[in-house]
Scaffold this active site. Structure first.
Site, mmCIF file in Angstrom:
data_model
loop_
_atom_site.group_PDB
_atom_site.id
_atom_site.type_symbol
_atom_site.label_atom_id
_atom_site.label_comp_id
_atom_site.label_asym_id
_atom_site.label_seq_id
_atom_site.Cartn_x
_atom_site.Cartn_y
_atom_site.Cartn_z
ATOM 1 N N CYS A 55 22.177 -18.773 36.557
ATOM 2 C CA CYS A 55 21.098 -16.885 37.103
ATOM 3 C C CYS A 55 21.723 -15.599 37.136
ATOM 4 O O CYS A 55 23.155 -15.952 37.215
ATOM 5 C CB CYS A 55 20.817 -16.385 38.771
ATOM 6 S SG CYS A 55 19.879 -15.536 39.048
ATOM 7 N N CYS A 59 25.033 -12.285 43.259
ATOM 8 C CA CYS A 59 25.286 -12.638 44.460
ATOM 9 C C CYS A 59 25.998 -12.739 44.991
ATOM 10 O O CYS A 59 26.675 -14.703 44.508
ATOM 11 C CB CYS A 59 23.644 -12.781 45.325
ATOM 12 S SG CYS A 59 22.446 -12.339 44.266
ATOM 13 N N CYS A 62 26.036 -17.155 46.856
ATOM 14 C CA CYS A 62 25.058 -17.369 45.891
ATOM 15 C C CYS A 62 25.550 -19.157 44.637
ATOM 16 O O CYS A 62 26.178 -18.794 43.853
ATOM 17 C CB CYS A 62 23.999 -17.305 45.170
ATOM 18 S SG CYS A 62 22.217 -18.111 44.832
ATOM 19 N N CYS A 99 7.179 -23.915 49.382
ATOM 20 C CA CYS A 99 7.524 -23.320 48.594
ATOM 21 C C CYS A 99 8.617 -23.272 47.523
ATOM 22 O O CYS A 99 9.521 -24.580 47.390
ATOM 23 C CB CYS A 99 8.932 -22.821 49.719
ATOM 24 S SG CYS A 99 7.959 -22.030 51.495
ATOM 25 N N CYS A 130 3.969 -20.919 48.293
ATOM 26 C CA CYS A 130 5.197 -20.163 48.888
ATOM 27 C C CYS A 130 6.313 -19.824 47.268
ATOM 28 O O CYS A 130 6.035 -20.845 46.535
ATOM 29 C CB CYS A 130 6.104 -19.987 49.799
ATOM 30 S SG CYS A 130 7.474 -18.252 49.742
ATOM 31 N N CYS A 190 7.284 -12.726 52.498
ATOM 32 C CA CYS A 190 7.929 -13.524 53.145
ATOM 33 C C CYS A 190 9.785 -12.625 52.613
ATOM 34 O O CYS A 190 10.096 -13.119 51.598
ATOM 35 C CB CYS A 190 8.165 -14.659 52.738
ATOM 36 S SG CYS A 190 9.542 -15.987 53.675
ATOM 37 N N ARG A 262 12.083 -17.527 60.945
ATOM 38 C CA ARG A 262 11.966 -18.297 60.259
ATOM 39 C C ARG A 262 13.886 -19.236 60.437
ATOM 40 O O ARG A 262 14.911 -18.440 59.979
ATOM 41 C CB ARG A 262 12.492 -18.425 58.695
ATOM 42 C CG ARG A 262 12.270 -20.092 58.099
ATOM 43 C CD ARG A 262 12.032 -20.719 56.852
ATOM 44 N NE ARG A 262 10.142 -20.433 56.953
ATOM 45 C CZ ARG A 262 9.713 -19.777 56.093
ATOM 46 N NH1 ARG A 262 10.709 -19.772 54.928
ATOM 47 N NH2 ARG A 262 8.041 -19.558 55.731
#
Ligand code: SAM
Ligand code: DTB
Ligand code: SF4
Length: 342
Positions: A55, A59, A62, A99, A130, A190, A262
């Site tokens: 990616c 972040c 991650c 998801c 999702c 979400c 959640r």
């Protein structure tokens, strides 16, 4: 009536909730919860990574960021048929929502049509859909809505102030813009975040304040507890006090009374008692299935046992897919418990 939907919470009001004596906070959260939901129903979603690793975003928490060496096995966008197989399996095991997550800054023109096919395929199974694909333009949001996407996950992660410390390749306002695009397209939102990133109490309060003061509350609010990933800058960060995690769930419940909160990443590191406390504080959704995106989650059988010991049942969904019956999916709850007896 303790439950009011507001969008003008001040920092000090939220701080005084967060700092209530623990029992007072939990009592209040459970009261709000009961006014809005069946207190013994928990929504069950299963996750699948449809494109893994490499990616471009940085972040710091991650496993999938290309900026850190996390020894993760990367994978290009997977085939639609593979997604269908996994979705069928998730449905059979009693999940009501599927998801799909991709490690992208945003979806490319080449990949996007495949993603639309995934949405169409999964919704045709009678599951809620999702996706989480990074930033979306208004046009991409409209195309996903047309394909029948029910929810889009896009987290604000932490407070506006702390955001820059955690991610430098995009801004907090970029995130809010995608949330607005998704909302305008008529897709349910979400959005939540992570705790345990080394943030302070002010950041945790500021994070919840941003969510609670959005023009519409997200229908689903994932609260993740950091899963520490070797090779990332947060690999050795201090653990959050578990009671502070429960406080986050309880305050989220009070601020966003009608949203599903959640209990997301981090359940594998929690014992059953801690998870039960989170349900009492107002958590009413989980990720179910032995894998999150790249890290592990409790075994399905352990979750079924926990639900059964606590008298919790999976929430039945009412699909608003206009090409499907407007009726609960009757086999869902029994699929969950059938799997337990095997
Ligand atoms: N790439 C997309 C994005 O960032 O929007 C979607 C996938 S991303 C993995 C979704 C969310 O998972 C992140 O926003 C973060 O809140 C959470 N997450 C990622 N890694 C995590 C970790 N190691 N522990 C806990 N939560 C994590
Ligand atoms: C969210 O808030 N949590 C999920 C989902 N949205 C996409 C992801 C959790 C990821 C945990 C780390 C991993 O498995 O890579
Ligand atoms: Fe990429 Fe999402 Fe991971 Fe950030 S959280 S590095 S955007 S996959």
């Amino acid at each position: 009536m303790t439950s009011i939907t507001r969008h003008d919470w001040s920092f000090d009001e939220i701080k005084s909730l967060y700092e209530l004596p623990f029992n007072d906070l939990l009592f209040r959260a459970q009261s709000v919860h009961r006014e809005n939901f069946d207190p013994n129903a928990v929504q069950v979603s299963t996750l699948l990574s449809i494109k893994t690793g490499a990616c471009p975003e940085d972040c710091k928490y991650c496993s999938q960021s290309g900026h850190y060496n996390t020894e993760l096995e990367k994978e290009k966008l997977i085939e639609v048929e593979k997604v269908m197989e996994e979705a069928r399996r998730a449905k059979q095991n009693g999940a009501s929502r599927f998801c799909m997550g991709a490690a992208w800054k945003h979806p490319s023109a080449k990949d996007f049509p495949h993603v639309l096919d995934m949405v169409k395929g999964v919704r045709a199974l009678g599951m809620e859909t999702c996706m989480t694909l990074g930033a979306l333009s208004p046009e991409q949001s409209a195309a996903l809505a047309d394909a029948g996407l029910d929810y889009y996950n896009h987290n604000i992660d932490t407070s506006r102030e702390y955001y820059k410390t955690i991610i430098s390749t995009r801004t907090f306002d970029d995130r809010l813009q995608t949330l607005a695009n998704v909302r305008d397209a008529g897709i349910k939102v979400c959005s939540g975040g992570i705790v345990g990133l080394g943030e302070n109490e002010k950041d945790r309060i500021g994070f919840l304040m941003e969510l609670a003061n959005l023009p519409h509350h997200p229908e689903s609010v994932p609260i993740n507890n950091l899963v520490k990933i070797k090779g990332t800058p947060l690999e050795n960060v201090d653990d959050l006090d578990e009671f502070d995690f429960v406080r986050m769930i309880a305050v989220a419940r009070i601020l966003m009374p009608a949203s599903h909160v959640r209990l997301s990443a981090g359940r594998e590191e929690m014992n059953d008692q801690m998870q039960a406390l989170c349900f009492f504080a107002g958590a009413n959704s989980i990720f179910y299935g032995e894998k999150l995106l790249t890290t592990s989650n409790p075994l399905e059988n352990d979750d079924m046992l926990l639900f059964s010991r606590l008298g919790i049942h999976p929430e039945e969904i009412v699909l608003d897919h206009d090409d499907q019956e407007h009726a609960p999916v009757p086999e869902q709850s029994s699929a969950f418990y059938d799997a337990l007896s095997q």
